[in-house]
Design an enzyme around this catalytic site. Structure first.
Site, mmCIF file in Angstrom:
data_model
loop_
_atom_site.group_PDB
_atom_site.id
_atom_site.type_symbol
_atom_site.label_atom_id
_atom_site.label_comp_id
_atom_site.label_asym_id
_atom_site.label_seq_id
_atom_site.Cartn_x
_atom_site.Cartn_y
_atom_site.Cartn_z
ATOM 1 N N ASP A 65 41.228 37.137 44.014
ATOM 2 C CA ASP A 65 41.107 35.644 43.835
ATOM 3 C C ASP A 65 40.314 35.267 42.411
ATOM 4 O O ASP A 65 39.641 36.056 42.075
ATOM 5 C CB ASP A 65 40.131 35.218 44.944
ATOM 6 N N TYR A 67 37.525 33.309 40.428
ATOM 7 C CA TYR A 67 36.029 32.880 40.996
ATOM 8 C C TYR A 67 35.860 31.532 41.496
ATOM 9 O O TYR A 67 36.608 30.679 40.991
ATOM 10 C CB TYR A 67 35.201 32.976 39.746
ATOM 11 N N PHE A 78 39.040 38.713 36.374
ATOM 12 C CA PHE A 78 37.869 39.232 36.096
ATOM 13 C C PHE A 78 36.914 38.466 34.818
ATOM 14 O O PHE A 78 35.743 38.777 34.670
ATOM 15 C CB PHE A 78 37.746 40.600 35.705
ATOM 16 N N HIS A 187 36.621 49.489 43.720
ATOM 17 C CA HIS A 187 36.628 48.146 43.089
ATOM 18 C C HIS A 187 35.403 48.081 42.115
ATOM 19 O O HIS A 187 34.228 48.758 42.576
ATOM 20 C CB HIS A 187 36.425 47.107 43.814
#
Length: 222
Positions: A65, A67, A78, A187
């Site tokens: 997703d 932020y 990211f 992750h």
């Protein structure tokens, strides 16, 4: 809200863009942006694709997703805009790069310099409602971004795919492993990283080693 997508991607994705499912997705996104605060800004939704043309893609890093807090999402997985505090996952990415390649920790969380080198920072879902993670999932974005992964796999060679966490790992089945390098790990989020599933994966040095073997220009991570 106008949705503009780079022509180099359009020609490969036209069949999907013209589908009923994608038209429904566009209607949903427009309604959400009209009635709620959503991220990223409308003009940045396709930033990952518009700044990394199809022909230039040599590495795909898959997020989930955007932020969902104010001022963070810039359309690149990211990444955050310059001068914005780095989120925990991004901090752990930089820590791994520092350990892996002995490169100085990056001052800015803006990853556009990666994108310009052919790194596609692709979220599986390209929009989100403020403070509501996952709010735009299962509306059609995943079908669109899966199509992007499939097209890259089919029409290109020697692309590196970094798939971090179980969600991203599930996309591995969309990729031809005989033509491309697929790197899997936990992750970089603190929950996963602190359990030992992230640090030491050496994905960044492995990528450049692969590119060197294939006579492809290596990525400058710093």
């Amino acid at each position: 809200m106008k949705i503009k997508l780079d022509d180099t991607w359009k020609k490969h994705l036209n069949h999907h863009i013209n589908s009923e499912g994608f038209k429904n997705l566009v209607s949903f996104v427009k309604s959400e942006y009209q009635n709620h605060i959503c991220y990223p800004k409308g003009g940045l939704i396709f930033s990952s694709l518009n700044n990394c043309k199809f022909e230039n893609v040599k590495l795909v890093i898959l997020g989930q997703d955007p932020y969902h807090n104010p001022n963070q999402a810039n359309g690149l997985a990211f990444s955050v805009p310059k001068l914005i505090e780095k989120p925990p996952s991004l901090i752990n990415i930089f820590k791994e790069i520092e350990q892996d390649l002995n490169i100085k920790y990056s001052a800015s969380g803006d990853l556009m310099h990666w994108v310009r080198q052919g790194v596609l920072l692709l979220n599986s879902t390209l929009t989100v409602r403020k403070n509501n993670p996952g709010s735009h999932q299962n509306q059609g974005w995943e079908d669109f971004t899966d199509e992007i992964i499939k097209v890259i796999s089919l029409k290109k060679r020697n692309v590196v795919f970094m798939l971090w966490g179980n969600y991203a790992k599930n996309k591995s089945k969309l990729i031809d492993h005989n033509k491309h390098l697929v790197l899997l790990s936990g992750h970089p989020s603190p929950l996963s990283a602190n359990r030992g599933y992230w640090f030491g994966n050496n994905h960044f040095s492995k990528t450049n080693k692969y590119f060197k073997e294939k006579n492809i220009k290596e990525i400058k991570w710093s």
